[in-house]
Design an enzyme around this catalytic site. Structure first.
Site, PDB file in Angstrom:
ATOM      1  N   SER A  21       0.752  -1.400  -0.062  1.00 39.98           N
ATOM      2  CA  SER A  21      -0.119   0.207   0.115  1.00 39.98           C
ATOM      3  C   SER A  21       1.072   1.155   0.085  1.00 39.98           C
ATOM      4  O   SER A  21       0.311   2.252  -0.799  1.00 39.98           O
ATOM      5  CB  SER A  21      -1.144  -0.087   1.094  1.00 39.98           C
ATOM      6  N   ARG A  73      23.302 -14.085   3.232  1.00 36.89           N
ATOM      7  CA  ARG A  73      22.687 -12.515   3.740  1.00 36.89           C
ATOM      8  C   ARG A  73      23.393 -11.790   2.617  1.00 36.89           C
ATOM      9  O   ARG A  73      23.087 -11.174   1.758  1.00 36.89           O
ATOM     10  CB  ARG A  73      22.673 -12.151   4.919  1.00 36.89           C
ATOM     11  N   LEU A 101      18.759  -5.574   6.065  1.00 33.69           N
ATOM     12  CA  LEU A 101      20.020  -5.725   4.907  1.00 33.69           C
ATOM     13  C   LEU A 101      21.613  -5.646   5.987  1.00 33.69           C
ATOM     14  O   LEU A 101      21.495  -4.713   6.618  1.00 33.69           O
ATOM     15  CB  LEU A 101      19.615  -4.377   4.463  1.00 33.69           C
ATOM     16  N   HIS A 117       8.457   2.932   9.129  1.00 28.35           N
ATOM     17  CA  HIS A 117       8.646   2.422  10.410  1.00 28.35           C
ATOM     18  C   HIS A 117       7.602   3.043  11.199  1.00 28.35           C
ATOM     19  O   HIS A 117       7.177   4.057  11.765  1.00 28.35           O
ATOM     20  CB  HIS A 117      10.003   2.714  10.975  1.00 28.35           C
ATOM     21  N   THR A 149      20.242   2.395   7.650  1.00 22.99           N
ATOM     22  CA  THR A 149      22.325   2.341   8.127  1.00 22.99           C
ATOM     23  C   THR A 149      21.798   0.685   8.525  1.00 22.99           C
ATOM     24  O   THR A 149      21.045   0.497   8.637  1.00 22.99           O
ATOM     25  CB  THR A 149      22.457   3.553   9.053  1.00 22.99           C
ATOM     26  N   GLU A 151      22.839  -0.160  11.162  1.00 17.70           N
ATOM     27  CA  GLU A 151      21.695  -0.404  12.610  1.00 17.70           C
ATOM     28  C   GLU A 151      20.508  -0.746  12.449  1.00 17.70           C
ATOM     29  O   GLU A 151      19.241   0.160  12.484  1.00 17.70           O
ATOM     30  CB  GLU A 151      21.444   1.095  13.748  1.00 17.70           C
ATOM     31  N   LEU A 152      19.733  -1.686  12.584  1.00 18.78           N
ATOM     32  CA  LEU A 152      18.465  -1.559  12.457  1.00 18.78           C
ATOM     33  C   LEU A 152      17.045  -0.431  13.034  1.00 18.78           C
ATOM     34  O   LEU A 152      17.217  -0.403  13.999  1.00 18.78           O
ATOM     35  CB  LEU A 152      18.177  -3.129  13.427  1.00 18.78           C
ATOM     36  N   ASP A 153      16.637   0.070  12.197  1.00 17.55           N
ATOM     37  CA  ASP A 153      16.243   1.088  12.591  1.00 17.55           C
ATOM     38  C   ASP A 153      16.396   2.411  13.792  1.00 17.55           C
ATOM     39  O   ASP A 153      15.378   3.244  14.174  1.00 17.55           O
ATOM     40  CB  ASP A 153      14.385   0.532  13.261  1.00 17.55           C
ATOM     41  N   GLU A 182       0.890   7.072   6.993  1.00 19.06           N
ATOM     42  CA  GLU A 182       2.165   6.574   6.208  1.00 19.06           C
ATOM     43  C   GLU A 182       2.294   6.878   4.650  1.00 19.06           C
ATOM     44  O   GLU A 182       3.205   7.227   4.789  1.00 19.06           O
ATOM     45  CB  GLU A 182       2.264   5.009   6.162  1.00 19.06           C
TER      46      GLU A 182
HETATM   47  N1  LIG Z   1      19.777  -2.942   7.820  1.00 17.09           N
HETATM   48  C1  LIG Z   1      19.001  -2.485   8.579  1.00 17.09           C
HETATM   49  N2  LIG Z   1      17.984  -3.229   7.201  1.00 17.09           N
HETATM   50  C2  LIG Z   1      16.616  -2.840   7.114  1.00 17.09           C
HETATM   51  C3  LIG Z   1      16.484  -1.719   7.757  1.00 17.09           C
HETATM   52  C4  LIG Z   1      16.991  -0.511   8.811  1.00 17.09           C
HETATM   53  O1  LIG Z   1      17.345   0.022   9.317  1.00 17.09           O
HETATM   54  N3  LIG Z   1      18.550  -1.245   8.515  1.00 17.09           N
HETATM   55  N4  LIG Z   1      14.906  -1.355   7.870  1.00 17.09           N
HETATM   56  C5  LIG Z   1      14.291  -3.068   7.962  1.00 17.09           C
HETATM   57  C6  LIG Z   1      12.745  -2.788   7.763  1.00 17.09           C
HETATM   58  N5  LIG Z   1      11.995  -3.055   8.887  1.00 17.09           N
HETATM   59  C7  LIG Z   1      11.435  -2.233  10.326  1.00 17.09           C
HETATM   60  O2  LIG Z   1      11.122  -0.957   9.313  1.00 17.09           O
HETATM   61  C8  LIG Z   1      13.041  -4.168   9.607  1.00 17.09           C
HETATM   62  C9  LIG Z   1      12.358  -5.504   8.568  1.00 17.09           C
HETATM   63  C10 LIG Z   1      12.356  -6.935   9.193  1.00 17.09           C
HETATM   64  C11 LIG Z   1      12.900  -7.113  10.303  1.00 17.09           C
HETATM   65  C12 LIG Z   1      13.747  -8.748  10.585  1.00 17.09           C
HETATM   66  O3  LIG Z   1      13.381  -8.877  11.486  1.00 17.09           O
HETATM   67  N6  LIG Z   1      13.301  -9.120   9.248  1.00 17.09           N
HETATM   68  C13 LIG Z   1      14.234 -10.755   9.739  1.00 17.09           C
HETATM   69  C14 LIG Z   1      12.881 -11.533   9.028  1.00 17.09           C
HETATM   70  C15 LIG Z   1      11.382 -11.153   8.980  1.00 17.09           C
HETATM   71  C16 LIG Z   1      10.058 -11.890   8.456  1.00 17.09           C
HETATM   72  O4  LIG Z   1      10.703 -12.237   7.369  1.00 17.09           O
HETATM   73  O5  LIG Z   1       8.868 -11.543   9.056  1.00 17.09           O
HETATM   74  C17 LIG Z   1      14.966 -10.975   9.099  1.00 17.09           C
HETATM   75  O6  LIG Z   1      15.776 -10.680   8.584  1.00 17.09           O
HETATM   76  O7  LIG Z   1      15.674 -11.881   9.672  1.00 17.09           O
HETATM   77  C18 LIG Z   1      13.289  -6.307  11.513  1.00 17.09           C
HETATM   78  C19 LIG Z   1      12.693  -4.782  10.806  1.00 17.09           C
HETATM   79  C20 LIG Z   1      14.596  -3.176   6.478  1.00 17.09           C
HETATM   80  N7  LIG Z   1      15.801  -3.865   7.122  1.00 17.09           N
HETATM   81  N1  LIG Z   2       9.721  -3.214  10.239  1.00 13.23           N
HETATM   82  C1  LIG Z   2       8.667  -2.964   8.522  1.00 13.23           C
HETATM   83  C2  LIG Z   2       7.844  -2.834   8.948  1.00 13.23           C
HETATM   84  O1  LIG Z   2       7.068  -2.872   9.955  1.00 13.23           O
HETATM   85  N2  LIG Z   2       6.874  -1.922   8.181  1.00 13.23           N
HETATM   86  C3  LIG Z   2       5.715  -1.511   7.915  1.00 13.23           C
HETATM   87  O2  LIG Z   2       4.505  -2.739   7.038  1.00 13.23           O
HETATM   88  C4  LIG Z   2       3.809  -2.269   6.659  1.00 13.23           C
HETATM   89  C5  LIG Z   2       3.176  -2.653   5.055  1.00 13.23           C
HETATM   90  O3  LIG Z   2       2.599  -1.879   4.719  1.00 13.23           O
HETATM   91  P1  LIG Z   2       2.143  -2.142   3.062  1.00 13.23           P
HETATM   92  O4  LIG Z   2       2.964  -3.278   2.386  1.00 13.23           O
HETATM   93  O5  LIG Z   2       1.498  -1.840   2.905  1.00 13.23           O
HETATM   94  O6  LIG Z   2       3.239  -0.797   2.134  1.00 13.23           O
HETATM   95  C6  LIG Z   2       3.849  -0.657   6.954  1.00 13.23           C
HETATM   96  O7  LIG Z   2       3.563  -0.717   7.741  1.00 13.23           O
HETATM   97  C7  LIG Z   2       5.356  -0.310   7.193  1.00 13.23           C
HETATM   98  O8  LIG Z   2       5.593   0.925   8.267  1.00 13.23           O
END
Ligand SMILES: Nc1nc2c(c(=O)[nH]1)N[C@@H](CN(C=O)c1ccc(C(=O)N[C@@H](CCC(=O)O)C(=O)O)cc1)CN2
Ligand SMILES: NCC(=O)N[C@@H]1O[C@H](COP(=O)([O-])[O-])[C@@H](O)[C@H]1O
Length: 228
Positions: A21, A73, A101, A117, A149, A151-153, A182
């Site tokens: 979306s 990865r 990432l 996020h 970056t 650092e996750l989020d 969003e």
């Molecule tokens: N290095 C970074 N990578 C990512 C970031 C970031 O800020 N730095 N943002 C995320 C998005 N995200 C939250 O906003 C997020 C996405 C995924 C995960 C996570 O734990 N993923 C697991 C698998 C989960 C699944 O497949 O359902 C994993 O990768 O092992 C946490 C936060 C995107 N990447």
């Molecule tokens: N950690 C990343 C995360 O949770 N992102 C969230 O996933 C949804 C994606 O919706 P969409 O596929 O409809 O855009 C959104 O709510 C976004 O904030």
């Protein structure tokens, strides 16, 4: 008579893992002339992502690079980087992209990589954010657009939107209220980047040369005019 060369819309790529979306919000912003960009590619790690069909219906190139096909990865990330380079992406939008990432990807697109996020960072990095806010008894929740970056989020926030938590809210009802915000703030933050106004340095995120607050700007309906 103007002799200005026509502007070339910035090529952007959108990474999804699900319904898409936020991707649709970008498609609509481009179509409405609110975002001077061209969506060059929609890329997903999930072959079953519903957003892929929505992108195809809009005539946008799509690709699937399944993380399950890679033992490391870093190799998955390198494959995505190669495909994004092929598409000529100059801004990469993570829109519900659910893979962490590595520095292979981050290094390739540092300063050209945004994420949305569903929490008021720095609160609740990671997953399951709305339930965590409810469990904590928070009176408000929200969403953050931030540079990505290693650092996750943890990358510098750009823009936040806040919504009240209402009595009886579930994670789903809260998510339904947050997603509306969003779709407002993500295309707006991308618009600032496309305009050359939003940048990332070692000192943080900057808009029009001014360092943004540690939690980014807080969205208000007139923010775009006020910030422009
Ligand atoms: N290095 C970074 N990578 C990512 C970031 C970031 O800020 N730095 N943002 C995320 C998005 N995200 C939250 O906003 C997020 C996405 C995924 C995960 C996570 O734990 N993923 C697991 C698998 C989960 C699944 O497949 O359902 C994993 O990768 O092992 C946490 C936060 C995107 N990447
Ligand atoms: N950690 C990343 C995360 O949770 N992102 C969230 O996933 C949804 C994606 O919706 P969409 O596929 O409809 O855009 C959104 O709510 C976004 O904030």
């Amino acid at each position: 008579m103007s002799h200005e060369a026509p502007r070339t819309p910035l090529p952007i790529a959108i990474l999804i893992s699900g319904r898409g979306s936020n991707m649709v919000a970008f498609i609509e912003a481009v179509a409405a002339g609110q975002l001077d960009a061209r969506i060059a590619l929609v890329l997903s790690n999930n072959p079953d992502a519903a957003g892929l069909e929505r992108a195809r219906e809009a005539g946008i190139d799509t690709a699937v690079i399944n993380h399950r096909d890679y033992a490391r990865r870093e190799d998955f990330d390198a494959a995505m980087v190669a495909r994004l380079r092929q598409a000529g992406a100059e801004l990469v939008i993570l829109a519900g992209f659910m893979r962490i990432l590595t520095s292979v990807f981050i290094t390739a697109f540092r300063g050209q990589l945004l994420n949305i996020h569903p929490s008021l960072l720095p609160k609740y990095p990671g997953l399951n954010t709305h339930q965590r806010a409810l469990d904590a008894g928070d009176s408000e929740a929200g969403v953050t657009v931030h540079f990505v970056t290693e650092e996750l989020d943890g990358g510098p926030p750009v823009l936040q939107a806040r919504v009240p938590v209402q009595p009886g809210d579930s994670a789903d009802s809260l998510a339904a209220r947050v997603i509306v915000e969003e779709h407002k703030i993500y295309p707006l933050a991308a618009r600032w980047f496309v305009q050359g106004r939003l940048t990332l340095s070692e000192q943080g995120a900057f808009l029009d040369g001014k360092r943004l607050p540690d939690t980014g700007l807080t969205y208000q309906p007139d923010l775009d005019r006020a910030a422009t």
